[in-house]
Design a protein around this motif. Structure first.
Motif, PDB file in Angstrom:
ATOM      1  N   GLY A   1       0.789  -1.222   0.000  1.00  0.00           N
ATOM      2  CA  GLY A   1       0.000   0.000   0.000  1.00  0.00           C
ATOM      3  C   GLY A   1       0.825   1.278   0.000  1.00  0.00           C
ATOM      4  N   THR A   2       2.059   1.188  -0.463  1.00  0.00           N
ATOM      5  CA  THR A   2       2.888   2.394  -0.536  1.00  0.00           C
ATOM      6  C   THR A   2       2.475   3.218  -1.753  1.00  0.00           C
ATOM      7  OG1 THR A   2       4.560   1.212  -1.804  1.00  0.00           O
ATOM      8  CG2 THR A   2       4.845   1.291   0.581  1.00  0.00           C
ATOM      9  N   PRO A   3       2.748   4.515  -1.744  1.00  0.00           N
ATOM     10  CA  PRO A   3       2.377   5.355  -2.891  1.00  0.00           C
ATOM     11  C   PRO A   3       3.132   4.935  -4.161  1.00  0.00           C
ATOM     12  CG  PRO A   3       2.917   6.711  -0.997  1.00  0.00           C
ATOM     13  CD  PRO A   3       3.274   5.310  -0.640  1.00  0.00           C
ATOM     14  N   LEU A   4       2.395   4.846  -5.238  1.00  0.00           N
ATOM     15  CA  LEU A   4       2.971   4.411  -6.511  1.00  0.00           C
ATOM     16  C   LEU A   4       3.975   5.438  -7.031  1.00  0.00           C
ATOM     17  CD1 LEU A   4       2.987   2.404  -8.853  1.00  0.00           C
ATOM     18  CD2 LEU A   4       1.101   3.681  -9.855  1.00  0.00           C
ATOM     19  N   ALA A   5       3.670   6.721  -6.854  1.00  0.00           N
ATOM     20  CA  ALA A   5       4.554   7.769  -7.378  1.00  0.00           C
ATOM     21  C   ALA A   5       5.939   7.692  -6.748  1.00  0.00           C
ATOM     22  CB  ALA A   5       3.940   9.144  -7.144  1.00  0.00           C
ATOM     23  N   SER A   6       6.013   7.491  -5.446  1.00  0.00           N
ATOM     24  CA  SER A   6       7.328   7.421  -4.801  1.00  0.00           C
ATOM     25  C   SER A   6       8.081   6.165  -5.218  1.00  0.00           C
ATOM     26  CB  SER A   6       7.192   7.488  -3.281  1.00  0.00           C
ATOM     27  OG  SER A   6       6.471   6.360  -2.809  1.00  0.00           O
ATOM     28  N   SER A   7       7.370   5.060  -5.378  1.00  0.00           N
ATOM     29  CA  SER A   7       8.031   3.825  -5.830  1.00  0.00           C
ATOM     30  C   SER A   7       8.605   3.997  -7.231  1.00  0.00           C
ATOM     31  CB  SER A   7       7.052   2.662  -5.836  1.00  0.00           C
ATOM     32  OG  SER A   7       6.588   2.390  -4.545  1.00  0.00           O
ATOM     33  N   LEU A   8       7.819   4.610  -8.118  1.00  0.00           N
ATOM     34  CA  LEU A   8       8.297   4.815  -9.484  1.00  0.00           C
ATOM     35  C   LEU A   8       9.422   5.842  -9.533  1.00  0.00           C
ATOM     36  CD1 LEU A   8       4.965   4.729 -11.494  1.00  0.00           C
ATOM     37  CD2 LEU A   8       6.683   2.938 -11.277  1.00  0.00           C
ATOM     38  N   ARG A   9       9.391   6.837  -8.645  1.00  0.00           N
ATOM     39  CA  ARG A   9      10.457   7.829  -8.582  1.00  0.00           C
ATOM     40  C   ARG A   9      11.779   7.168  -8.180  1.00  0.00           C
ATOM     41  NH1 ARG A   9       7.637  11.247  -5.449  1.00  0.00           N
ATOM     42  NH2 ARG A   9       6.386  12.132  -7.106  1.00  0.00           N
ATOM     43  N   ILE A  10      11.728   6.315  -7.170  1.00  0.00           N
ATOM     44  CA  ILE A  10      12.930   5.606  -6.720  1.00  0.00           C
ATOM     45  C   ILE A  10      13.433   4.666  -7.806  1.00  0.00           C
ATOM     46  CG2 ILE A  10      13.769   3.891  -5.061  1.00  0.00           C
ATOM     47  CD1 ILE A  10      11.841   5.202  -3.021  1.00  0.00           C
ATOM     48  N   LEU A  11      12.512   3.975  -8.444  1.00  0.00           N
ATOM     49  CA  LEU A  11      12.879   3.044  -9.512  1.00  0.00           C
ATOM     50  C   LEU A  11      13.515   3.790 -10.679  1.00  0.00           C
ATOM     51  CD1 LEU A  11      12.706   0.034 -10.196  1.00  0.00           C
ATOM     52  CD2 LEU A  11      10.540   0.518 -11.335  1.00  0.00           C
ATOM     53  N   SER A  12      12.971   4.949 -11.037  1.00  0.00           N
ATOM     54  CA  SER A  12      13.548   5.708 -12.150  1.00  0.00           C
ATOM     55  C   SER A  12      14.937   6.226 -11.795  1.00  0.00           C
ATOM     56  CB  SER A  12      12.635   6.863 -12.555  1.00  0.00           C
ATOM     57  OG  SER A  12      12.565   7.827 -11.525  1.00  0.00           O
ATOM     58  N   GLN A  13      15.157   6.614 -10.529  1.00  0.00           N
ATOM     59  CA  GLN A  13      16.497   7.038 -10.110  1.00  0.00           C
ATOM     60  C   GLN A  13      17.493   5.890 -10.222  1.00  0.00           C
ATOM     61  OE1 GLN A  13      15.970   8.532  -6.157  1.00  0.00           O
ATOM     62  NE2 GLN A  13      15.249  10.550  -6.835  1.00  0.00           N
ATOM     63  N   GLU A  14      17.070   4.697  -9.850  1.00  0.00           N
ATOM     64  CA  GLU A  14      17.948   3.535  -9.966  1.00  0.00           C
ATOM     65  C   GLU A  14      18.274   3.244 -11.426  1.00  0.00           C
ATOM     66  OE1 GLU A  14      16.064   0.288  -7.977  1.00  0.00           O
ATOM     67  OE2 GLU A  14      16.258   1.204  -6.000  1.00  0.00           O
ATOM     68  N   PHE A  15      17.268   3.350 -12.306  1.00  0.00           N
ATOM     69  CA  PHE A  15      17.498   3.120 -13.734  1.00  0.00           C
ATOM     70  C   PHE A  15      18.454   4.165 -14.296  1.00  0.00           C
ATOM     71  CE2 PHE A  15      13.169   0.876 -14.431  1.00  0.00           C
ATOM     72  CZ  PHE A  15      13.700  -0.294 -13.944  1.00  0.00           C
ATOM     73  N   ARG A  16      18.306   5.421 -13.882  1.00  0.00           N
ATOM     74  CA  ARG A  16      19.201   6.481 -14.359  1.00  0.00           C
ATOM     75  C   ARG A  16      20.629   6.238 -13.888  1.00  0.00           C
ATOM     76  NH1 ARG A  16      15.062  10.172 -12.447  1.00  0.00           N
ATOM     77  NH2 ARG A  16      13.642  10.521 -14.197  1.00  0.00           N
ATOM     78  N   GLN A  17      20.779   5.821 -12.636  1.00  0.00           N
ATOM     79  CA  GLN A  17      22.117   5.541 -12.115  1.00  0.00           C
ATOM     80  C   GLN A  17      22.757   4.377 -12.862  1.00  0.00           C
ATOM     81  OE1 GLN A  17      21.503   4.946  -7.934  1.00  0.00           O
ATOM     82  NE2 GLN A  17      21.533   7.133  -7.464  1.00  0.00           N
ATOM     83  N   THR A  18      21.969   3.363 -13.168  1.00  0.00           N
ATOM     84  CA  THR A  18      22.479   2.214 -13.914  1.00  0.00           C
ATOM     85  C   THR A  18      22.917   2.640 -15.303  1.00  0.00           C
ATOM     86  OG1 THR A  18      20.993   0.756 -12.695  1.00  0.00           O
ATOM     87  CG2 THR A  18      21.935  -0.109 -14.728  1.00  0.00           C
ATOM     88  N   ARG A  19      22.072   3.434 -15.972  1.00  0.00           N
ATOM     89  CA  ARG A  19      22.407   3.919 -17.312  1.00  0.00           C
ATOM     90  C   ARG A  19      23.646   4.797 -17.288  1.00  0.00           C
ATOM     91  NH1 ARG A  19      17.047   5.592 -19.027  1.00  0.00           N
ATOM     92  NH2 ARG A  19      17.704   7.624 -18.320  1.00  0.00           N
ATOM     93  N   ALA A  20      23.759   5.656 -16.283  1.00  0.00           N
ATOM     94  CA  ALA A  20      24.924   6.542 -16.177  1.00  0.00           C
ATOM     95  C   ALA A  20      26.196   5.736 -15.932  1.00  0.00           C
ATOM     96  CB  ALA A  20      24.714   7.555 -15.062  1.00  0.00           C
ATOM     97  N   SER A  21      26.125   4.712 -15.095  1.00  0.00           N
ATOM     98  CA  SER A  21      27.320   3.907 -14.833  1.00  0.00           C
ATOM     99  C   SER A  21      27.733   3.126 -16.077  1.00  0.00           C
ATOM    100  CB  SER A  21      27.094   2.973 -13.654  1.00  0.00           C
ATOM    101  OG  SER A  21      26.127   1.997 -13.957  1.00  0.00           O
TER     102      SER A  21
END
Length: 113
Positions: A52-72
């Motif tokens: 029941g966590t907010p979807l927006a915050s989960s997707l925000r964290i997930l997108s940050q992880e994807f960006r970090q992976t792409r940058a690395s």
């Protein structure tokens, strides 16, 4: 993004077939392909629904992880470029440069008559 759209469509079809039952969600909630981004997205969506966590915050964290992976990955490719550019430099550019620099000296030493 056609792959992601296909993944969502198949996941939605499986969820519709299981009729929202928790027993069917274990098998049907699993991503069809073993691609890490789609698996991470499906896991994030499942955890959001389960806890029941907010979807927006989960997707925000997930997108940050994807960006970090792409940058690395981009940094790794950038670090490899000097090693990859050495061979074309040695094969194509240096012989041309040496020819242009040494041709006048060789022509002045060798008589043309």
């Amino acid at each position: 993004m056609p792959e992601l759209a296909t993944e969502f469509e198949m996941t939605a079809d499986r969820a519709h077939l299981s009729a929202g039952s928790p027993a069917g969600a274990g098998e049907h909630g699993r991503p069809l392909r073993t691609r890490p981004p789609s698996a991470a997205l499906v896991n994030a969506l499942r955890q959001t629904e389960k806890y029941g966590t907010p979807l927006a915050s989960s997707l925000r964290i997930l997108s940050q992880e994807f960006r970090q992976t792409r940058a690395s990955k981009a940094e790794e490719k950038g670090a490899r470029m000097p090693a990859l550019m050495t061979v074309p430099l040695m094969v194509f550019i240096l012989p041309t440069l040496i020819t242009v620099l040494l041709a006048p000296a060789i022509m002045s030493v060798i008589p043309l008559t």
